[in-house]
Design a protein around this motif. Structure first.
Motif, PDB file in Angstrom:
ATOM      1  N   GLY A  17      -0.012  10.028  28.452  1.00 37.61           N
ATOM      2  CA  GLY A  17       1.225   9.354  28.077  1.00 37.61           C
ATOM      3  C   GLY A  17       0.957   7.919  27.671  1.00 37.61           C
ATOM      4  O   GLY A  17       1.347   6.970  28.352  1.00 37.61           O
ATOM      5  N   LEU A  18       0.270   7.756  26.525  1.00 40.31           N
ATOM      6  CA  LEU A  18      -0.100   6.430  26.038  1.00 40.31           C
ATOM      7  C   LEU A  18       1.106   5.513  25.885  1.00 40.31           C
ATOM      8  O   LEU A  18       1.029   4.305  26.141  1.00 40.31           O
ATOM      9  CB  LEU A  18      -0.826   6.578  24.693  1.00 40.31           C
ATOM     10  CG  LEU A  18      -1.368   5.335  24.021  1.00 40.31           C
ATOM     11  CD1 LEU A  18      -2.383   4.638  24.915  1.00 40.31           C
ATOM     12  CD2 LEU A  18      -1.992   5.703  22.685  1.00 40.31           C
ATOM     13  N   VAL A  19       2.251   6.076  25.498  1.00 32.79           N
ATOM     14  CA  VAL A  19       3.449   5.256  25.289  1.00 32.79           C
ATOM     15  C   VAL A  19       3.903   4.570  26.563  1.00 32.79           C
ATOM     16  O   VAL A  19       4.543   3.513  26.521  1.00 32.79           O
ATOM     17  CB  VAL A  19       4.591   6.106  24.689  1.00 32.79           C
ATOM     18  CG1 VAL A  19       4.284   6.469  23.247  1.00 32.79           C
ATOM     19  CG2 VAL A  19       4.831   7.365  25.525  1.00 32.79           C
ATOM     20  N   MET A  20       3.585   5.139  27.719  1.00 36.51           N
ATOM     21  CA  MET A  20       4.001   4.502  28.971  1.00 36.51           C
ATOM     22  C   MET A  20       3.315   3.163  29.162  1.00 36.51           C
ATOM     23  O   MET A  20       3.949   2.174  29.558  1.00 36.51           O
ATOM     24  CB  MET A  20       3.714   5.423  30.165  1.00 36.51           C
ATOM     25  CG  MET A  20       4.653   6.608  30.277  1.00 36.51           C
ATOM     26  SD  MET A  20       4.461   7.492  31.846  1.00 36.51           S
ATOM     27  CE  MET A  20       2.840   8.220  31.630  1.00 36.51           C
ATOM     28  N   ILE A  21       2.013   3.099  28.895  1.00 30.76           N
ATOM     29  CA  ILE A  21       1.331   1.826  29.115  1.00 30.76           C
ATOM     30  C   ILE A  21       1.667   0.824  28.014  1.00 30.76           C
ATOM     31  O   ILE A  21       1.615  -0.389  28.247  1.00 30.76           O
ATOM     32  CB  ILE A  21      -0.185   2.000  29.302  1.00 30.76           C
ATOM     33  CG1 ILE A  21      -0.836   2.655  28.090  1.00 30.76           C
ATOM     34  CG2 ILE A  21      -0.465   2.799  30.563  1.00 30.76           C
ATOM     35  CD1 ILE A  21      -2.366   2.707  28.190  1.00 30.76           C
ATOM     36  N   GLU A  22       2.032   1.304  26.828  1.00 32.68           N
ATOM     37  CA  GLU A  22       2.511   0.377  25.798  1.00 32.68           C
ATOM     38  C   GLU A  22       3.822  -0.264  26.242  1.00 32.68           C
ATOM     39  O   GLU A  22       4.014  -1.478  26.074  1.00 32.68           O
ATOM     40  CB  GLU A  22       2.689   1.112  24.475  1.00 32.68           C
ATOM     41  CG  GLU A  22       1.373   1.548  23.846  1.00 32.68           C
ATOM     42  CD  GLU A  22       1.553   2.361  22.583  1.00 32.68           C
ATOM     43  OE1 GLU A  22       0.557   2.552  21.869  1.00 32.68           O
ATOM     44  OE2 GLU A  22       2.682   2.819  22.311  1.00 32.68           O
ATOM     45  N   GLN A  44      18.127   2.529  27.054  1.00 34.78           N
ATOM     46  CA  GLN A  44      17.104   3.492  27.452  1.00 34.78           C
ATOM     47  C   GLN A  44      16.335   3.905  26.198  1.00 34.78           C
ATOM     48  O   GLN A  44      16.935   4.308  25.198  1.00 34.78           O
ATOM     49  CB  GLN A  44      17.740   4.723  28.089  1.00 34.78           C
ATOM     50  CG  GLN A  44      18.644   4.434  29.276  1.00 34.78           C
ATOM     51  CD  GLN A  44      19.363   5.687  29.739  1.00 34.78           C
ATOM     52  OE1 GLN A  44      18.867   6.803  29.576  1.00 34.78           O
ATOM     53  NE2 GLN A  44      20.541   5.516  30.306  1.00 34.78           N
ATOM     54  N   LEU A  45      15.028   3.822  26.243  1.00 34.15           N
ATOM     55  CA  LEU A  45      14.191   4.049  25.063  1.00 34.15           C
ATOM     56  C   LEU A  45      13.261   5.233  25.288  1.00 34.15           C
ATOM     57  O   LEU A  45      12.656   5.382  26.357  1.00 34.15           O
ATOM     58  CB  LEU A  45      13.363   2.801  24.772  1.00 34.15           C
ATOM     59  CG  LEU A  45      12.343   2.890  23.616  1.00 34.15           C
ATOM     60  CD1 LEU A  45      13.053   3.017  22.277  1.00 34.15           C
ATOM     61  CD2 LEU A  45      11.419   1.673  23.633  1.00 34.15           C
ATOM     62  N   TYR A  46      13.146   6.069  24.249  1.00 29.23           N
ATOM     63  CA  TYR A  46      12.101   7.098  24.187  1.00 29.23           C
ATOM     64  C   TYR A  46      11.275   6.834  22.937  1.00 29.23           C
ATOM     65  O   TYR A  46      11.827   6.559  21.863  1.00 29.23           O
ATOM     66  CB  TYR A  46      12.699   8.508  24.108  1.00 29.23           C
ATOM     67  CG  TYR A  46      11.664   9.544  23.710  1.00 29.23           C
ATOM     68  CD1 TYR A  46      10.844  10.127  24.667  1.00 29.23           C
ATOM     69  CD2 TYR A  46      11.473   9.901  22.376  1.00 29.23           C
ATOM     70  CE1 TYR A  46       9.867  11.056  24.307  1.00 29.23           C
ATOM     71  CE2 TYR A  46      10.504  10.827  22.006  1.00 29.23           C
ATOM     72  CZ  TYR A  46       9.708  11.394  22.968  1.00 29.23           C
ATOM     73  OH  TYR A  46       8.729  12.293  22.614  1.00 29.23           O
ATOM     74  N   VAL A  47       9.953   6.930  23.047  1.00 30.20           N
ATOM     75  CA  VAL A  47       9.053   6.816  21.904  1.00 30.20           C
ATOM     76  C   VAL A  47       8.097   7.993  21.938  1.00 30.20           C
ATOM     77  O   VAL A  47       7.497   8.294  22.986  1.00 30.20           O
ATOM     78  CB  VAL A  47       8.250   5.495  21.947  1.00 30.20           C
ATOM     79  CG1 VAL A  47       7.215   5.462  20.817  1.00 30.20           C
ATOM     80  CG2 VAL A  47       9.182   4.290  21.841  1.00 30.20           C
ATOM     81  N   GLY A  48       7.944   8.668  20.807  1.00 35.65           N
ATOM     82  CA  GLY A  48       6.994   9.772  20.741  1.00 35.65           C
ATOM     83  C   GLY A  48       7.404  10.805  19.721  1.00 35.65           C
ATOM     84  O   GLY A  48       8.377  10.624  18.972  1.00 35.65           O
ATOM     85  N   ARG A  49       6.663  11.893  19.677  1.00 34.39           N
ATOM     86  CA  ARG A  49       7.005  12.988  18.780  1.00 34.39           C
ATOM     87  C   ARG A  49       8.355  13.557  19.169  1.00 34.39           C
ATOM     88  O   ARG A  49       8.674  13.706  20.352  1.00 34.39           O
ATOM     89  CB  ARG A  49       5.954  14.098  18.840  1.00 34.39           C
ATOM     90  CG  ARG A  49       4.609  13.718  18.284  1.00 34.39           C
ATOM     91  CD  ARG A  49       3.769  14.943  17.919  1.00 34.39           C
ATOM     92  NE  ARG A  49       3.710  15.924  18.994  1.00 34.39           N
ATOM     93  CZ  ARG A  49       2.832  15.895  19.990  1.00 34.39           C
ATOM     94  NH1 ARG A  49       1.974  14.907  20.088  1.00 34.39           N
ATOM     95  NH2 ARG A  49       2.824  16.847  20.908  1.00 34.39           N
ATOM     96  N   VAL A  50       9.135  13.881  18.169  1.00 37.40           N
ATOM     97  CA  VAL A  50      10.439  14.503  18.413  1.00 37.40           C
ATOM     98  C   VAL A  50      10.226  16.009  18.253  1.00 37.40           C
ATOM     99  O   VAL A  50      10.422  16.583  17.180  1.00 37.40           O
ATOM    100  CB  VAL A  50      11.505  13.959  17.444  1.00 37.40           C
ATOM    101  CG1 VAL A  50      12.880  14.548  17.773  1.00 37.40           C
ATOM    102  CG2 VAL A  50      11.565  12.434  17.533  1.00 37.40           C
TER     103      VAL A  50
END
Length: 349
Positions: free
Chosen positions: A259-264, A185-191
């Motif tokens: 949520g730009l990371v979603m489409i990436e 399971q991956l999360y990408v973004g500001r912490v």
């Protein structure tokens, strides 16, 4: 066209606003447009309280206005509501220059989460800031409905894109992924607190949890969730490898406008699990993601989706289309954009 873009969010900050503006300005220049980007790198700055990675420029209306006047743009776009955005807004209003703004961040919800105060206290500022704009650029219909409820109706569509040359399923995952229990399971973004990362890290679905990103909550979350894997900031092909190697991308935020990371992630063939809130509701479809009030339920359903369907949906977003929309919002005519002659514009208060 000569376009002035004013933003408080710029490199070396790493977030969706910076990446959007970076991609859009690069594409605008490739098309031959002449740009002036007024950002914190042009001024002395101080760290933002509670978020030192963000720098607040020490610039006033006269300094920002002098740059705008010297450039003599045909269009002025104010991307953020921070000190530089405020200075540019004041100058445009005092000089009779038309300008557009953008609503990138759910600031009322963001500030409510950070302060514990109700979001309703912060909406008057948003209405005040964006009210005089000739057009507010917004990425999704869900957020447009919310802004209309706040009596902001002069809205323009401006979606987001993905670099399809970089984000692809045909990239080998990081070596460490081969040793992790599946599903990854991956999360990408500001912490950061507003990203609701605790909900991701504490979900009870089996597998490994990987966090890519940096921010003010990193040390705390590392201490509270020692079984999770924190990879820090990643970019380019290294970031794409994380997306491509994960079994699922989890987007726990409830405060994002897109949520730009979603489409990436989707462009790498990775399904998305999220809450049914603005952003996911607009970006995902039934074949590319799952949404539920419990992340565990969304994760379980998303893991049944076909990666080829996720890839097809992710590849439907492009920065070329995003730039077309951006320019349409600046142009006068049937698209409903702003008049961008360098001079007084009637009706701007």
């Amino acid at each position: 066209m000569k376009i002035a873009i004013v933003t408080d969010a710029w490199a070396p900050q790493v977030n969706g606003v910076v990446r959007t503006l970076g991609e859009v300005t690069a594409e605008l220049r490739r098309r031959g447009h002449e740009l002036l980007v007024i950002s914190p790198e042009l001024y002395r700055s101080v760290p933002c309280p509670t978020y030192p990675e963000i720098r607040l420029a020490l610039a006033g209306r006269h300094s920002v206005g002098a740059r705008i006047d010297a450039f003599a743009p045909r269009a002025v776009h104010i991307a953020t509501e921070g000190p530089l955005g405020l200075a540019a807004r004041r100058h445009c209003l005092s000089s009779g220059l038309g300008f557009t703004t953008a609503y990138h961040t759910q600031f009322p919800q963001y500030l409510a989460r950070r302060t514990g105060m109700p979001a309703s206290l912060f909406w008057p500022y948003i209405r005040w800031f964006h009210g005089p704009s000739a057009g507010i650029m917004v990425a999704t219909e869900t957020v447009r409905r919310e802004l209309r409820r706040q009596r902001l109706s002069h809205l323009r569509h401006w979606s987001r894109g993905v670099d399809l040359a970089c984000f692809s399923p045909d990239i080998a995952p990081p070596d460490m992924f081969f040793n992790l229990p599946r599903p990854i399971q991956l999360y990408v973004g500001r912490v950061a607190p507003e990203k609701n990362i605790e909900a991701f890290l504490s979900n009870t679905h089996r597998g490994s949890r990987v966090v890519v990103g940096d921010g003010p909550d990193l040390a705390r979350l590392k201490a509270e969730f020692p079984d999770a894997h924190f990879l820090g900031r990643q970019s380019g092909r290294a970031l794409a490898a994380c997306y491509a190697g994960a079994d699922i991308f989890v987007f726990p935020s409830m405060t994002d406008t897109f949520g730009l990371v979603m489409i990436e992630a989707l462009a790498c063939g990775t399904p998305v699990a999220a809450y049914p809130v603005p952003g996911p509701l607009d970006v995902l479809n039934a074949r590319s993601g799952a949404m539920a009030a419990r992340l565990e339920d969304a994760i379980a359903r998303a893991l049944t989706l076909k990666r080829e369907d996720c890839l097809a949906h992710g590849r439907s977003f492009s920065w070329q289309a995003s730039v077309d929309q951006f320019l349409a919002a600046l142009e006068p005519g049937e698209t409903g954009g702003v008049a961008h002659s360098h001079g007084p514009v009637a009706g701007i208060a």
